[in-house]
Scaffold this active site. Sequence first.
Site, mmCIF file in Angstrom:
data_model
loop_
_atom_site.group_PDB
_atom_site.id
_atom_site.type_symbol
_atom_site.label_atom_id
_atom_site.label_comp_id
_atom_site.label_asym_id
_atom_site.label_seq_id
_atom_site.Cartn_x
_atom_site.Cartn_y
_atom_site.Cartn_z
ATOM 1 N N LYS A 129 35.671 44.147 47.057
ATOM 2 C CA LYS A 129 35.810 45.580 47.272
ATOM 3 C C LYS A 129 34.900 46.028 48.413
ATOM 4 C CE LYS A 129 36.814 46.719 42.432
ATOM 5 N NZ LYS A 129 38.160 47.290 42.621
ATOM 6 N N ARG A 165 46.031 43.143 35.919
ATOM 7 C CA ARG A 165 47.389 42.811 35.474
ATOM 8 C C ARG A 165 47.488 41.343 35.044
ATOM 9 N NH1 ARG A 165 49.742 44.771 41.080
ATOM 10 N NH2 ARG A 165 47.931 46.103 40.764
#
Length: 513
Positions: free
Chosen positions: A287, A361
């Site tokens: 990130k 996910r």
Amino acid sequence: MTALTLSTSSAAALRADAIVVGVAKGAKGPVVAAGAEAVDKAFGGKLAAVLETLGATGAEGEVTKLPAASGLKAPVVLAVGLGDVPAKDDGYDAETLRRAAGVASRALSGSKKGAFALPIEDVAAAAAVAEGALLGAYTYDKSNGNGGSAKNAKGTDKKNNGPLAEVALVGGKPRDKAYKAAAERATALVEEINRARDLINTPSNLLNPADFAAEAVAAAKEHGLKTEVLDEKALKKGGFGGILGVGQGSEAPPRLVRIAYTHPKAEKTLALVGKGITYDSGGISLKPAGHNETMKCDMSGAAAVFATVVAAARLGLRVNLTGWLALAENMPSGSATRPGDVLSMYGGKTVEVLNTDAEGRLVLADAITRAGEEKPDAIVDVATLTGAMVLALGNRTFGIMTNDEAFRTSLHEIAEEAGEQSWPMPLPTHLRKGIDSPVADLANMGERMGGGLVAGIFLNEFVADGITWGHLDIAGPAFNESGPFGYTPKGGTGAAVRTLVRLAERAADGDLG
């Protein structure tokens, strides 16, 4: 935890640190709301005029403190704004009361007792005030550096001297079974929401996957729940490639926790699946600066699922409820999954990892597949899944995606009943092609536009045929980075717990939409 009592005493006669009254925004100035008649009488019927002199308007969230008039046992009156005066006979809606009570509780932080003389016309109104007051009283104990619920029994915060110690609900009818049940439900529900908040607020160095699993096991023993914890060895043996792939870059290995509540007369079975990334660096797809500081909250979905299962047990709901906590820490290292790697998921599907920051996910896919093997009536997963959902719906609303339109509508209605903001979102079929992969069954990324929907489409690939499934993307409301508002604190919010508990209550009544 703040205590909740029901009181038949007059607001004027009740000994407390402050009396909380409601004031609404009328056409000609502030209007004192029902419930405060005895207080208004002590002011000679001029409480509204006094409040207006002090600048009060009755706007929602407004707080005005003033010295109590002669004849009141409490030394302070705290008037909290309710917003516009409702249309004749409509009364104040539950969420307005909930928020007003929360504002008042926060304003009384550090006090021993607050007498809440807000408009309580029926049991539903009493429940709303009770929930709001208890939710608003929350503070996170950071005095010793950790806050897991088992480690944070007192819930105090040195900065503000702890939460309001007791909420006395004026007009609560303690001998009425319905009012008593509402108070007991509010207490259990909020204590479990606060459990989730504590976990979310705990720094990641003090809450890794094994720590989280230990919290679940401890709570299960206390409340008679069954747990199963799969460590890294069991995950490898079972073929949980998604959870292992996300967690393999960290020194803190992943876990999959099954925590189950059963009722002997249950007719419906629900499976809840929670994303539990105890820290999300993005992995190799690191990130950017400024996006890492709050990533301890990336386990908010698992915290919500955990809290919901315990709440259902405490409430004795006639439903079978199984929570799946998919726990991992997503870190970059020499052993971390790389962009371009292919993972073999639980159940056999293969996934090309195009972005290691789309890790939620992957852990959810394994857990959803495993949950489906038990053939529940419905599966609902909860996750801080995509920044795209925040861009679409903002910081206070979660998105709902399902494989069943009626269930999507039902979940939206349930969230509204519970007082949580949500919005139904589609799963457009044309976006499915974007997650095709030349080297695997599918990829973990697709088209950039509509990224939140793409994530839902990915998860739908792992739902067993014939099972109703819902996905709640709580990326926006799970962690409040701004100042507190209403009954919502800064930091972890416990988003989705109220919705999931309400869903379980409906299932207990045989209704899943």
